[in-house]
Design a protein around this motif. Structure first.
Motif, PDB file in Angstrom:
ATOM      1  N   CYS A  47       0.818  -1.218   0.000  1.00 29.57           N
ATOM      2  CA  CYS A  47       0.000   0.000   0.000  1.00 29.57           C
ATOM      3  C   CYS A  47       0.850   1.266   0.000  1.00 29.57           C
ATOM      4  CB  CYS A  47      -0.915   0.018   1.217  1.00 29.57           C
ATOM      5  SG  CYS A  47      -2.074  -1.349   1.273  1.00 29.57           S
ATOM      6  N   PHE A  48       2.035   1.188   0.610  1.00 27.50           N
ATOM      7  CA  PHE A  48       2.880   2.371   0.757  1.00 27.50           C
ATOM      8  C   PHE A  48       3.872   2.570  -0.389  1.00 27.50           C
ATOM      9  CE2 PHE A  48       1.730   1.316   5.152  1.00 27.50           C
ATOM     10  CZ  PHE A  48       1.167   2.523   5.527  1.00 27.50           C
ATOM     11  N   ILE A  49       4.126   1.545  -1.186  1.00 24.58           N
ATOM     12  CA  ILE A  49       5.171   1.677  -2.196  1.00 24.58           C
ATOM     13  C   ILE A  49       4.627   1.845  -3.611  1.00 24.58           C
ATOM     14  CG2 ILE A  49       6.919   0.467  -0.863  1.00 24.58           C
ATOM     15  CD1 ILE A  49       6.439  -1.969  -2.644  1.00 24.58           C
ATOM     16  N   ARG A  50       3.394   2.181  -3.735  1.00 19.82           N
ATOM     17  CA  ARG A  50       2.837   2.434  -5.070  1.00 19.82           C
ATOM     18  C   ARG A  50       3.465   3.682  -5.657  1.00 19.82           C
ATOM     19  NH1 ARG A  50      -3.256   1.057  -3.419  1.00 19.82           N
ATOM     20  NH2 ARG A  50      -3.076  -1.193  -3.666  1.00 19.82           N
ATOM     21  N   PRO A  51       3.649   3.673  -6.979  1.00 21.10           N
ATOM     22  CA  PRO A  51       4.220   4.869  -7.625  1.00 21.10           C
ATOM     23  C   PRO A  51       3.297   6.081  -7.452  1.00 21.10           C
ATOM     24  CG  PRO A  51       4.239   2.991  -9.123  1.00 21.10           C
ATOM     25  CD  PRO A  51       3.469   2.579  -7.915  1.00 21.10           C
ATOM     26  N   SER A  52       3.917   7.233  -7.284  1.00 17.97           N
ATOM     27  CA  SER A  52       3.140   8.463  -7.106  1.00 17.97           C
ATOM     28  C   SER A  52       2.552   8.905  -8.444  1.00 17.97           C
ATOM     29  CB  SER A  52       4.036   9.563  -6.531  1.00 17.97           C
ATOM     30  OG  SER A  52       5.030   9.899  -7.479  1.00 17.97           O
ATOM     31  N   ASN A  53       1.693   9.895  -8.387  1.00 19.68           N
ATOM     32  CA  ASN A  53       1.091  10.437  -9.615  1.00 19.68           C
ATOM     33  C   ASN A  53       2.159  11.043 -10.514  1.00 19.68           C
ATOM     34  OD1 ASN A  53      -1.497   9.677  -8.940  1.00 19.68           O
ATOM     35  ND2 ASN A  53      -1.944  11.599  -7.886  1.00 19.68           N
ATOM     36  N   GLU A  54       3.165  11.687  -9.910  1.00 16.80           N
ATOM     37  CA  GLU A  54       4.254  12.268 -10.696  1.00 16.80           C
ATOM     38  C   GLU A  54       4.999  11.182 -11.470  1.00 16.80           C
ATOM     39  OE1 GLU A  54       6.791  14.303  -7.996  1.00 16.80           O
ATOM     40  OE2 GLU A  54       5.400  15.952  -7.663  1.00 16.80           O
ATOM     41  N   GLU A  55       5.255  10.062 -10.804  1.00 14.08           N
ATOM     42  CA  GLU A  55       5.961   8.971 -11.475  1.00 14.08           C
ATOM     43  C   GLU A  55       5.124   8.403 -12.622  1.00 14.08           C
ATOM     44  OE1 GLU A  55       8.372   6.129  -8.969  1.00 14.08           O
ATOM     45  OE2 GLU A  55       7.236   7.170  -7.411  1.00 14.08           O
ATOM     46  N   LYS A  89      15.889  13.366 -19.544  1.00  9.73           N
ATOM     47  CA  LYS A  89      15.580  14.149 -18.344  1.00  9.73           C
ATOM     48  C   LYS A  89      14.468  13.484 -17.533  1.00  9.73           C
ATOM     49  CE  LYS A  89      14.023  18.681 -16.844  1.00  9.73           C
ATOM     50  NZ  LYS A  89      13.418  19.950 -17.269  1.00  9.73           N
ATOM     51  N   LEU A  90      13.419  13.053 -18.231  1.00  9.64           N
ATOM     52  CA  LEU A  90      12.301  12.391 -17.539  1.00  9.64           C
ATOM     53  C   LEU A  90      12.733  11.055 -16.933  1.00  9.64           C
ATOM     54  CD1 LEU A  90       9.328  13.148 -19.953  1.00  9.64           C
ATOM     55  CD2 LEU A  90       9.620  13.981 -17.615  1.00  9.64           C
ATOM     56  N   GLU A  91      13.580  10.300 -17.621  1.00  5.03           N
ATOM     57  CA  GLU A  91      14.054   9.019 -17.089  1.00  5.03           C
ATOM     58  C   GLU A  91      14.913   9.226 -15.850  1.00  5.03           C
ATOM     59  OE1 GLU A  91      15.889   7.115 -20.468  1.00  5.03           O
ATOM     60  OE2 GLU A  91      14.033   6.038 -20.957  1.00  5.03           O
ATOM     61  N   THR A  92      15.736  10.264 -15.851  1.00  6.78           N
ATOM     62  CA  THR A  92      16.549  10.575 -14.666  1.00  6.78           C
ATOM     63  C   THR A  92      15.646  10.955 -13.495  1.00  6.78           C
ATOM     64  OG1 THR A  92      18.316  11.366 -16.101  1.00  6.78           O
ATOM     65  CG2 THR A  92      18.409  12.038 -13.794  1.00  6.78           C
ATOM     66  N   GLN A  93      14.647  11.778 -13.770  1.00  5.28           N
ATOM     67  CA  GLN A  93      13.702  12.185 -12.726  1.00  5.28           C
ATOM     68  C   GLN A  93      12.949  10.961 -12.201  1.00  5.28           C
ATOM     69  OE1 GLN A  93      10.731  14.938 -14.100  1.00  5.28           O
ATOM     70  NE2 GLN A  93       9.501  14.741 -12.228  1.00  5.28           N
ATOM     71  N   LEU A  94      12.520  10.092 -13.106  1.00  2.15           N
ATOM     72  CA  LEU A  94      11.791   8.886 -12.722  1.00  2.15           C
ATOM     73  C   LEU A  94      12.671   7.966 -11.875  1.00  2.15           C
ATOM     74  CD1 LEU A  94       9.058   7.434 -13.144  1.00  2.15           C
ATOM     75  CD2 LEU A  94      10.087   6.307 -15.114  1.00  2.15           C
ATOM     76  N   LYS A  95      13.931   7.854 -12.249  1.00  2.00           N
ATOM     77  CA  LYS A  95      14.864   7.016 -11.498  1.00  2.00           C
ATOM     78  C   LYS A  95      15.066   7.564 -10.091  1.00  2.00           C
ATOM     79  CE  LYS A  95      19.607   5.326 -11.627  1.00  2.00           C
ATOM     80  NZ  LYS A  95      20.893   5.405 -12.309  1.00  2.00           N
ATOM     81  N   ASP A  96      15.231   8.868  -9.960  1.00  2.56           N
ATOM     82  CA  ASP A  96      15.397   9.485  -8.643  1.00  2.56           C
ATOM     83  C   ASP A  96      14.159   9.298  -7.770  1.00  2.56           C
ATOM     84  OD1 ASP A  96      17.917  10.313  -9.406  1.00  2.56           O
ATOM     85  OD2 ASP A  96      17.296  12.384  -9.872  1.00  2.56           O
ATOM     86  N   ASP A  97      12.986   9.502  -8.370  1.00  2.57           N
ATOM     87  CA  ASP A  97      11.732   9.327  -7.632  1.00  2.57           C
ATOM     88  C   ASP A  97      11.566   7.882  -7.170  1.00  2.57           C
ATOM     89  OD1 ASP A  97      11.179  11.993  -7.988  1.00  2.57           O
ATOM     90  OD2 ASP A  97       9.686  11.676  -9.581  1.00  2.57           O
ATOM     91  N   SER A  98      11.881   6.945  -8.038  1.00  2.47           N
ATOM     92  CA  SER A  98      11.705   5.537  -7.654  1.00  2.47           C
ATOM     93  C   SER A  98      12.710   5.126  -6.586  1.00  2.47           C
ATOM     94  CB  SER A  98      11.810   4.624  -8.871  1.00  2.47           C
ATOM     95  OG  SER A  98      13.122   4.600  -9.377  1.00  2.47           O
ATOM     96  N   GLN A  99      13.919   5.676  -6.632  1.00  2.00           N
ATOM     97  CA  GLN A  99      14.896   5.365  -5.587  1.00  2.00           C
ATOM     98  C   GLN A  99      14.461   5.920  -4.238  1.00  2.00           C
ATOM     99  OE1 GLN A  99      18.665   6.787  -7.031  1.00  2.00           O
ATOM    100  NE2 GLN A  99      19.127   4.860  -8.094  1.00  2.00           N
ATOM    101  N   SER A 100      13.922   7.120  -4.221  1.00  6.24           N
ATOM    102  CA  SER A 100      13.442   7.677  -2.954  1.00  6.24           C
ATOM    103  C   SER A 100      12.243   6.885  -2.440  1.00  6.24           C
ATOM    104  CB  SER A 100      13.109   9.157  -3.098  1.00  6.24           C
ATOM    105  OG  SER A 100      11.967   9.346  -3.898  1.00  6.24           O
TER     106      SER A 100
END
Length: 169
Positions: free
Chosen positions: A33-41, A76-87
Motif C-alpha cells: 500500500c505504501f510503495i505504489r508509484p506516485s502520480n508524478e511517477e 531528463k524524464l528518465e533521470t527524474q523517474l529514477k530518482d523518484d523511484s529510488q526515494s
C-alpha cells in the motif's frame, strides 16, 4: 503418550508462535500500500512512452534537431523517474523495517506477558517418565511429567520455524 491438560493455552501459544514466524511475510501486503508509484511517477512514465512513440515517427537523419530534442526530454524524464523511484524504495524499506519491528515487538510482548501470566499452568502431561528431563520440562509447574508454558513456547517456536522454513524460503 500425551495428555492435553490445557488445550486453550496450547492452541493460543501455537498461534502466537506461528504469527511470530510469519511476521515478515504478513508485513509484505501492508507495505504494498505504501510503495505504489506516485502520480508524478505515473505521469512521467506515460510522457516517456508518448515521447518514445513520437520519436519513432521522426527520422533521425532527416530531422536530427527534433529527434535530439525529444531524446534530451526523454533522458531528463528518465533521470527524474529514477530518482523518484529510488526515494520511494528507500521510504518503503524504512516503512517495512518499522512495521516489521513493531509487529515483532507486539507479538514478543504478548508472548512474554502470556508466559509470565500462565507460568504455573502445565500445557501437556506425558504418560511416561522422562527422569532426567522431568524437572526441567515442568518448571515452575508442580505437576509431575508435565510440560510447562515456558517449555511449550520454546518447543512450539522451534518446531513451527523448522516446519515453515522450507515452505517460506
Amino acid at each position: 503418550m500425551l495428555e492435553v491438560i490445557n488445550g486453550f493455552l496450547m492452541i493460543y501459544f501455537i498461534i502466537l508462535c506461528s504469527i511470530s514466524a510469519l511476521v515478515p511475510h504478513l508485513v509484505k501486503p501492508i507495505i504494498v500500500c505504501f510503495i505504489r508509484p506516485s502520480n508524478e511517477e505515473r505521469t512521467a512514465w506515460t510522457e516517456i512512452q508518448k515521447l518514445k512513440s513520437m520519436q519513432k515517427t521522426i527520422s533521425m537523419k532527416e530531422e536530427f534537431a527534433a529527434y535530439s530534442k525529444i531524446q534530451r526530454r526523454i533522458n531528463k524524464l528518465e533521470t527524474q523517474l529514477k530518482d523518484d523511484s529510488q526515494s520511494r524504495m528507500s521510504k518503503s524499506f524504512a516503512i517495512k523495517s518499522s512495521v516489521q519491528i513493531v509487529f515483532q515487538v507486539v507479538v514478543a510482548l504478548l508472548m512474554i506477558v502470556s508466559v509470565i501470566w500462565f507460568r504455573q499452568e502445565p500445557i501437556v502431561a506425558l504418560k511416561g517418565d522422562l527422569f532426567p528431563l522431568t524437572t526441567f520440562l515442568r518448571y515452575p509447574s508442580s505437576m509431575p511429567n508435565a510440560i510447562s508454558t515456558h517449555m511449550w513456547v520454546i518447543i512450539s517456536n522451534f518446531s513451527i520455524r523448522t516446519l515453515l522454513k522450507p515452505v517460506l524460503s
